[in-house]
Scaffold this active site. Structure first.
Site, PDB file in Angstrom:
ATOM      1  N   GLU A   1     -12.421  -2.540  -0.705  1.00  0.00           N
ATOM      2  CA  GLU A   1     -11.854  -2.070  -1.972  1.00  0.00           C
ATOM      3  C   GLU A   1     -12.421  -2.819  -3.173  1.00  0.00           C
ATOM      4  O   GLU A   1     -11.871  -2.755  -4.270  1.00  0.00           O
ATOM      5  CB  GLU A   1     -10.331  -2.183  -1.921  1.00  0.00           C
TER       6      GLU A   1
ATOM      7  N   LYS B   1       0.815   7.960  -1.592  1.00  0.00           N
ATOM      8  CA  LYS B   1      -0.517   8.224  -1.037  1.00  0.00           C
ATOM      9  C   LYS B   1      -0.511   9.656  -0.525  1.00  0.00           C
ATOM     10  O   LYS B   1       0.202   9.965   0.433  1.00  0.00           O
ATOM     11  CB  LYS B   1      -0.816   7.274   0.126  1.00  0.00           C
TER      12      LYS B   1
END
Length: 446
Positions: free
Chosen positions: A218, A356
């Site tokens: 990330e 999400k």
């Protein structure tokens, strides 16, 4: 005029980790609309099913040819001729009729795959926005019944130090994020964040060597940090050195399910060491006490997944103890699932949802989860996954839903910055009709 779906074609592409994922091209009378779905590394056991081929001779079993086949042969023929503005109708048809699989927590998408259904759901949103001659973020706001005149730009939660399942160091907590709540705009928040990120990089290089500045999935760093105190001290020092003390706060994603022992009901803070230090095996109550201590010492404003996904009791204890001042976010606990959210509300387990879209598997259900959370005065943080694509859908979604906060990685790696760059564009296009959430990020509820 009806804008009907004329063709749907799915393909296998690669995500940011080199694993296959699903991309869909959906064609209407207005053109081709594309969407690609992400994939998580530390996944909650209650998430909707991401369908993988499990053919070890191909992509180590991670291929998505079956999901592609399900789209092209089962879903697509049923959607041809439908109006692309019928988002809810089409999502419900895919989830309830064409798939129809269920668990005690609701529709599980285990027949066709959440990755198959979601790719189409996202592409239909884009087609619907075009049919309505509006931007994706305004169209999504309309679908959610939100204000489309005055809109909210989110505070970015930038994941800059990695541990847990995301990193090869000893650090048990998965993410340490910087949150520029004191910035006057999204654009400036990203500048604050990028400057702290580069300051942190040079501090890490000095202290741990140049190898420690390699970035993870990330975009964050994974130096050989041993514990949370060391990571937090490093962040506080970097924030101060960059000149943003009091303007940039800290958020953590513990991902505690990754180091929970279900038999002994304990948490192993040294879970990545073969002969672990037994003094670092904690009870739920000891972990509650550790979080309280960290919050007193450091400028922490949000803690995600502080306990295992079934440890409702300790979630409730922590929320009662510090929930007034600190956001307690359910990710693995809630998996963007309205039924799990209802249970958490009943148990007062947390006070915020991590949203999400691929955990639940359709945009209609993701919006429902968000609205249920906001109706009950929870915060909502829109989130990426560790395996991402160049698709920027969640940038439009966070503005549409007025949640005031997004996490989509460090200001590094193109699949992360793609989302932040889209938010720059949205902020610019909104002009005076867009305001930055800032330190009110938990309150964007209207």
């Amino acid at each position: 005029m009806a804008h009907v779906i004329t063709r749907i074609n799915a393909r296998e592409i690669l995500d940011s980790r080199g694993n296959p994922t699903v991309e869909v091209d959906l064609e209407t009378t207005l053109g081709i609309f594309r969407a690609a779905v992400p994939s998580g590394a530390s996944t909650g056991i209650y998430e909707a099913l991401e369908l993988r081929d499990n053919d070890k001779s191909r992509y180590l079993g991670k291929g998505v040819q079956q999901a592609i086949k399900n789209i092209n042969e089962i879903i697509a023929p049923k959607l041809i001729g439908l109006d692309c503005r019928e988002q809810k109708k089409i999502d419900n048809m895919m989830v309830q009729e064409l798939d129809g699989s269920k668990t005690e927590w609701g529709w599980s998408k285990s027949k066709l795959g959440a990755n198959a259904i979601l790719a189409i759901s996202m592409a239909i949103c884009r087609a619907g926005a075009a049919a309505n001659k509006t931007s994706l973020y305004k169209y999504l706001a309309q679908l959610a019944g939100k204000n489309t005149e005055k809109m909210i730009l989110p505070v970015p939660c930038l994941n800059v130090i990695n541990g847990g399942s995301h990193a090869g160091n000893k650090l048990s907590f998965q993410e340490f994020m910087i949150v520029p709540v004191g910035a006057p705009s999204f654009k400036e928040a990203m500048r604050y964040g990028a400057e702290v990120y580069h300051t942190l990089k040079s501090e890490i290089k000095k202290k741990y060597g140049i190898d420690a500045t390699n970035v993870g999935d990330e975009g964050g760093f994974a130096p050989n940090i041993l514990n949370a105190h060391e990571a937090l001290d490093l962040l506080v020092a970097s924030i101060k050195k960059a000149g943003y003390e009091n303007k940039v706060k800290i958020a953590m994603d513990v991902a505690a399910s990754e180091f929970y022992n279900i038999e002994t009901k304990t948490y192993d803070l040294d879970f990545k060491t073969p002969n672990n230090d037994k003094s670092l095996v904690k009870t739920g109550q000891e972990l509650v006490d550790l979080y309280i201590e960290l919050v007193k010492k450091y400028p922490i404003i949000s803690i995600e997944d502080p306990f295992d996904q079934d440890d409702w009791e300790n979630y409730a204890k922590l929320t009662e103890a510090i929930g007034k001042d600190v956001q307690i976010v359910g990710d693995d606990l809630l998996v963007t699932n309205p039924t799990r959210i209802e249970k958490a509300l009943e148990k007062k387990a947390c006070n915020a949802l991590l949203l999400k879209v691929n955990q639940i598997g359709s945009i209609t259900e993701a919006i429902e989860a968000c609205l249920l959370s906001q109706k009950n005065n929870w915060g909502v943080m829109v989130s990426h996954r560790s395996g991402e694509t160049e698709d920027v859908f969640i940038a439009d979604l966070v503005v549409a839903l007025r949640t005031g906060q997004i996490k989509t990685g460090a200001p590094c790696r193109s699949e992360r910055n793609a989302k932040y760059n889209q938010l720059f564009r949205i902020e610019e296009s909104l002009g005076a009709n867009g305001s930055f959430a800032g330190d009110k990020f938990r309150l964007q509820l209207n």
